[in-house]
Design a protein around this motif. Sequence first.
Motif, PDB file in Angstrom:
ATOM      1  N   PHE A  56       1.660 -23.684  51.403  1.00  0.00           N
ATOM      2  CA  PHE A  56       0.691 -22.661  51.779  1.00  0.00           C
ATOM      3  C   PHE A  56      -0.289 -22.245  50.680  1.00  0.00           C
ATOM      4  N   HIS A  57      -0.289 -22.940  49.542  1.00  0.00           N
ATOM      5  CA  HIS A  57      -1.176 -22.543  48.451  1.00  0.00           C
ATOM      6  C   HIS A  57      -2.070 -23.695  47.988  1.00  0.00           C
ATOM      7  N   ASP A  58      -3.181 -23.313  47.371  1.00  0.00           N
ATOM      8  CA  ASP A  58      -4.133 -24.288  46.842  1.00  0.00           C
ATOM      9  C   ASP A  58      -3.518 -25.054  45.676  1.00  0.00           C
ATOM     10  N   LEU A  59      -4.052 -26.243  45.428  1.00  0.00           N
ATOM     11  CA  LEU A  59      -3.519 -27.115  44.381  1.00  0.00           C
ATOM     12  C   LEU A  59      -3.499 -26.462  42.994  1.00  0.00           C
ATOM     13  N   GLU A  60      -4.510 -25.663  42.674  1.00  0.00           N
ATOM     14  CA  GLU A  60      -4.546 -25.076  41.325  1.00  0.00           C
ATOM     15  C   GLU A  60      -3.374 -24.122  41.083  1.00  0.00           C
ATOM     16  N   LYS A  61      -2.738 -23.660  42.141  1.00  0.00           N
ATOM     17  CA  LYS A  61      -1.572 -22.780  41.998  1.00  0.00           C
ATOM     18  C   LYS A  61      -0.258 -23.554  42.024  1.00  0.00           C
ATOM     19  N   CYS A  62      -0.317 -24.834  42.292  1.00  0.00           N
ATOM     20  CA  CYS A  62       0.888 -25.649  42.428  1.00  0.00           C
ATOM     21  C   CYS A  62       1.214 -26.368  41.119  1.00  0.00           C
ATOM     22  N   LYS A  63       1.351 -25.568  40.082  1.00  0.00           N
ATOM     23  CA  LYS A  63       1.711 -26.069  38.756  1.00  0.00           C
ATOM     24  C   LYS A  63       2.946 -25.322  38.287  1.00  0.00           C
ATOM     25  N   VAL A  64       3.714 -25.950  37.419  1.00  0.00           N
ATOM     26  CA  VAL A  64       4.976 -25.382  36.958  1.00  0.00           C
ATOM     27  C   VAL A  64       4.774 -23.987  36.358  1.00  0.00           C
ATOM     28  N   GLY A  65       3.764 -23.820  35.534  1.00  0.00           N
ATOM     29  CA  GLY A  65       3.521 -22.525  34.897  1.00  0.00           C
ATOM     30  C   GLY A  65       3.243 -21.427  35.906  1.00  0.00           C
ATOM     31  N   TYR A  66       2.430 -21.737  36.881  1.00  0.00           N
ATOM     32  CA  TYR A  66       2.107 -20.746  37.916  1.00  0.00           C
ATOM     33  C   TYR A  66       3.342 -20.421  38.746  1.00  0.00           C
TER      34      TYR A  66
END
Length: 132
Positions: A56-66
């Motif tokens: 349900f989230h955009d790619l820029e939010k799909c990172k380990v840190g986020y």
Amino acid sequence: MKHSTFNLNEQNQKIESRIVVALERISEAFRVLLWNESKENSLSPIQIQILIFIHFHDLEKCKVGYLADEFNMTKATISDSVRVLLSKELVTKETDPIDTRSYTLSLTDEGKKSSQKKHHSLLLPLSNPLKN
């Protein structure tokens, strides 16, 4: 007796206390549903949450840190969960060309099916009582 949202007298007198207690009960119900779902699917609760988050989230939010910030966990804990999801071929990772230490996660076709199923199995029991 001290003031507390969990004091029954205060709950009966203040709407704010009722809301806090209701939210706590919903949270507990969600935790139970998440544990039951995790037992049935050989995934940990955080792995299920990661799948649904990515769905349900955009790619820029799909990172380990986020994800670590979002779930209030360490990057190492999230990385371990991601490693399992990668091994089960539920997610893929694409390395950032600028920072090779960073990567973006996305769902595989199987991961999309799995996250959709888990989302519905967690959401329906919580939403049905609200409709009645």
